[in-house]
Design a protein around this motif. Sequence first.
Motif, mmCIF file in Angstrom:
data_model
loop_
_atom_site.group_PDB
_atom_site.id
_atom_site.type_symbol
_atom_site.label_atom_id
_atom_site.label_comp_id
_atom_site.label_asym_id
_atom_site.label_seq_id
_atom_site.Cartn_x
_atom_site.Cartn_y
_atom_site.Cartn_z
ATOM 1 N N ASP A 1 0.903 -1.285 -0.119
ATOM 2 C CA ASP A 1 0.324 -0.053 -0.119
ATOM 3 C C ASP A 1 0.901 1.433 -0.031
ATOM 4 N N VAL A 2 2.173 1.147 -0.181
ATOM 5 C CA VAL A 2 3.255 2.378 -0.349
ATOM 6 C C VAL A 2 3.289 2.591 -1.724
ATOM 7 N N LEU A 3 2.662 3.601 -2.388
ATOM 8 C CA LEU A 3 2.731 3.872 -3.533
ATOM 9 C C LEU A 3 3.992 4.619 -4.198
ATOM 10 N N GLY A 4 4.867 5.157 -3.422
ATOM 11 C CA GLY A 4 5.922 6.205 -3.734
ATOM 12 C C GLY A 4 6.274 6.885 -2.626
ATOM 13 N N THR A 5 7.340 7.692 -2.877
ATOM 14 C CA THR A 5 7.878 8.475 -1.956
ATOM 15 C C THR A 5 8.425 9.818 -2.668
ATOM 16 N N VAL A 6 7.855 11.029 -1.718
ATOM 17 C CA VAL A 6 8.063 12.315 -2.288
ATOM 18 C C VAL A 6 9.321 12.797 -1.839
ATOM 19 N N PRO A 7 10.079 13.487 -3.031
ATOM 20 C CA PRO A 7 11.475 14.321 -2.480
ATOM 21 C C PRO A 7 11.304 15.187 -1.610
ATOM 22 N N ARG A 8 12.312 15.501 -0.589
ATOM 23 C CA ARG A 8 12.127 16.284 0.484
ATOM 24 C C ARG A 8 12.145 17.541 -0.187
ATOM 25 N N ASP A 9 13.266 18.020 -1.092
ATOM 26 C CA ASP A 9 13.319 19.263 -1.556
ATOM 27 C C ASP A 9 12.551 19.422 -2.881
ATOM 28 N N ASP A 10 12.154 20.761 -3.211
ATOM 29 C CA ASP A 10 11.173 20.707 -4.102
ATOM 30 C C ASP A 10 12.139 20.774 -5.446
ATOM 31 N N HIS A 11 13.291 21.005 -5.331
ATOM 32 C CA HIS A 11 14.079 21.300 -6.365
ATOM 33 C C HIS A 11 14.260 19.745 -6.950
ATOM 34 N N ALA A 12 14.218 18.961 -6.114
ATOM 35 C CA ALA A 12 14.757 17.292 -6.434
ATOM 36 C C ALA A 12 13.192 16.785 -7.088
ATOM 37 N N VAL A 13 12.121 17.456 -7.525
ATOM 38 C CA VAL A 13 10.811 16.800 -7.900
ATOM 39 C C VAL A 13 11.104 16.881 -9.462
ATOM 40 N N ALA A 14 11.102 15.695 -9.684
ATOM 41 C CA ALA A 14 10.873 15.548 -11.109
ATOM 42 C C ALA A 14 10.054 16.455 -12.285
ATOM 43 N N PRO A 15 10.334 16.994 -13.169
ATOM 44 C CA PRO A 15 9.375 17.525 -13.959
ATOM 45 C C PRO A 15 7.976 16.777 -14.171
ATOM 46 N N PHE A 16 8.061 15.407 -14.464
ATOM 47 C CA PHE A 16 6.928 14.704 -14.895
ATOM 48 C C PHE A 16 6.021 14.717 -13.378
ATOM 49 N N THR A 17 6.617 14.497 -12.065
ATOM 50 C CA THR A 17 6.165 14.113 -10.934
ATOM 51 C C THR A 17 5.415 15.604 -10.683
ATOM 52 N N ALA A 18 6.118 16.727 -10.948
ATOM 53 C CA ALA A 18 5.490 18.011 -10.880
ATOM 54 C C ALA A 18 4.118 18.333 -11.558
ATOM 55 N N LEU A 19 3.904 17.311 -12.790
ATOM 56 C CA LEU A 19 2.783 17.590 -13.300
ATOM 57 C C LEU A 19 1.477 17.021 -12.508
ATOM 58 N N ALA A 20 1.843 16.435 -11.476
ATOM 59 C CA ALA A 20 0.452 15.780 -10.715
ATOM 60 C C ALA A 20 -0.348 17.008 -10.157
ATOM 61 N N PRO A 21 0.185 18.031 -9.347
ATOM 62 C CA PRO A 21 -0.691 19.126 -8.994
ATOM 63 C C PRO A 21 -1.368 20.034 -10.393
ATOM 64 N N LEU A 22 -0.445 19.909 -11.402
ATOM 65 C CA LEU A 22 -1.050 20.893 -12.486
ATOM 66 C C LEU A 22 -2.281 20.026 -13.155
ATOM 67 N N ALA A 23 -2.247 18.788 -13.107
ATOM 68 C CA ALA A 23 -3.267 17.821 -13.680
ATOM 69 C C ALA A 23 -4.520 18.156 -12.772
ATOM 70 N N LEU A 24 -4.232 18.153 -11.438
ATOM 71 C CA LEU A 24 -5.406 18.390 -10.613
ATOM 72 C C LEU A 24 -6.250 19.783 -10.985
ATOM 73 N N ARG A 25 -5.127 20.859 -10.881
ATOM 74 C CA ARG A 25 -5.697 22.169 -11.313
ATOM 75 C C ARG A 25 -6.334 22.346 -12.368
ATOM 76 N N LEU A 26 -5.794 21.821 -13.460
ATOM 77 C CA LEU A 26 -6.501 21.922 -14.734
ATOM 78 C C LEU A 26 -7.768 21.157 -14.810
ATOM 79 N N LEU A 27 -8.008 19.914 -14.096
ATOM 80 C CA LEU A 27 -9.335 19.496 -14.003
ATOM 81 C C LEU A 27 -10.141 20.091 -13.313
ATOM 82 N N ARG A 28 -9.816 20.835 -12.208
ATOM 83 C CA ARG A 28 -10.724 21.658 -11.429
ATOM 84 C C ARG A 28 -11.156 23.026 -12.461
#
Length: 408
Positions: free
Chosen positions: A232-259
Amino acid sequence: MATATAPTPADDVNWPRVTREVADDLAADALARDRAGGPPSDEAARLREAGLPALLTPPAAKGPGGADWRAACAAVKEIAAADGSIGELLAHHYVLAWSGRFLGSGAAAARFERRVTRGRWLLGGGIDLPGTEGEAEGEGDGSDGTGPGLTLVPRGGGAYVLNGRRRFDAGVTVADRLVVGARCGGTGDLLVVLADPAHPGVGVEPAADRVGQRLSGGGTVGFDGVPIGAADVLGTVPRDDHAVAPFTALAPLALRLLRVHVALGVAEGALAEARDVSRAAQAARPPAADGADPYLLLAYGELATAAHTAAAVVEGATDALARGLRAGAALDVEGHADIAVLVAAAEAVTSRSALHITTRVLELTDSAGFDRFWRNARVLTAHTSPARRLRDIGDHYLNGTLPRLAPL
């Protein structure tokens, strides 16, 4: 209640038809359900019966699935035009259903999506990426809006115990599973985990007396000693925002666009219903009455243009996000920034258009129930400041500054 036809087999799914059937079903009693309030249990059942929660997941052996993000956006907008709350509930589900892809390995994502499809799950919850905490309603511990509020205690073998309390915008009162981010007490890592709301250690308090989006299934969830298995562990979020991969950073954009699609759907639904009321009023006039009021025609021309303009901007952002999602790990920082700017533009334009359209239809009609469109639009756009989005767009255009992340 009319029951939408469940789409099987997967290869024969006509998602526009399925979505239209569900939307027509929801529109028939939207006003009564909005006034009654309460958890959207019946509405969630309608979505499950039609197979819509599985739209974005790989098709099962005997079930729906396999559509793309453009189809998901279209489904959310169509449902929102009938019922904004249920459109928002579905929007959150679709992004959470991709949690494994955004944050985990390919193998883990595939296992998670198979479970979602086979279980016909509707997902609720939310995740924070680094640098996004506290930016939107629903983030925090349910009281002061700060911090993730959830913690994990390791218990060996990759398993954990989940504790804490947090507020979420949509889906938690009717979810089959909850996708949440929680801080590991041993390592400090932020893990994304799957929790069963049926466990006795999970308590859900529905959001009370909301101005709008009353049936989105939002509420505060408490976790007290809830077991989380290694699977049930789906993944780990990087601690530093600079370490977030561009693809991972699409997740909040996807939610914002769906809203954004939810808000646009609410505006288009309000305008379509107002048009029906005005047509009925014209048809009821005596034969000798004058033609259509020129000021009424002007008003509808203005509102239709506002809706078309917003739809065009949203369409461009949707195309860009779809390309970014297809790029996957090959997406670079500049590509992500370009998508973020287009999403911000869609938010700014749609926020203004949705509020303007839903306000004006109240003035153009003398019928009960049109206030729900305005209330829904107001709640959806309350935390999307057009001025802030325009400032971010301007900063990127003038100075090349990368847009900030936002919560998932």
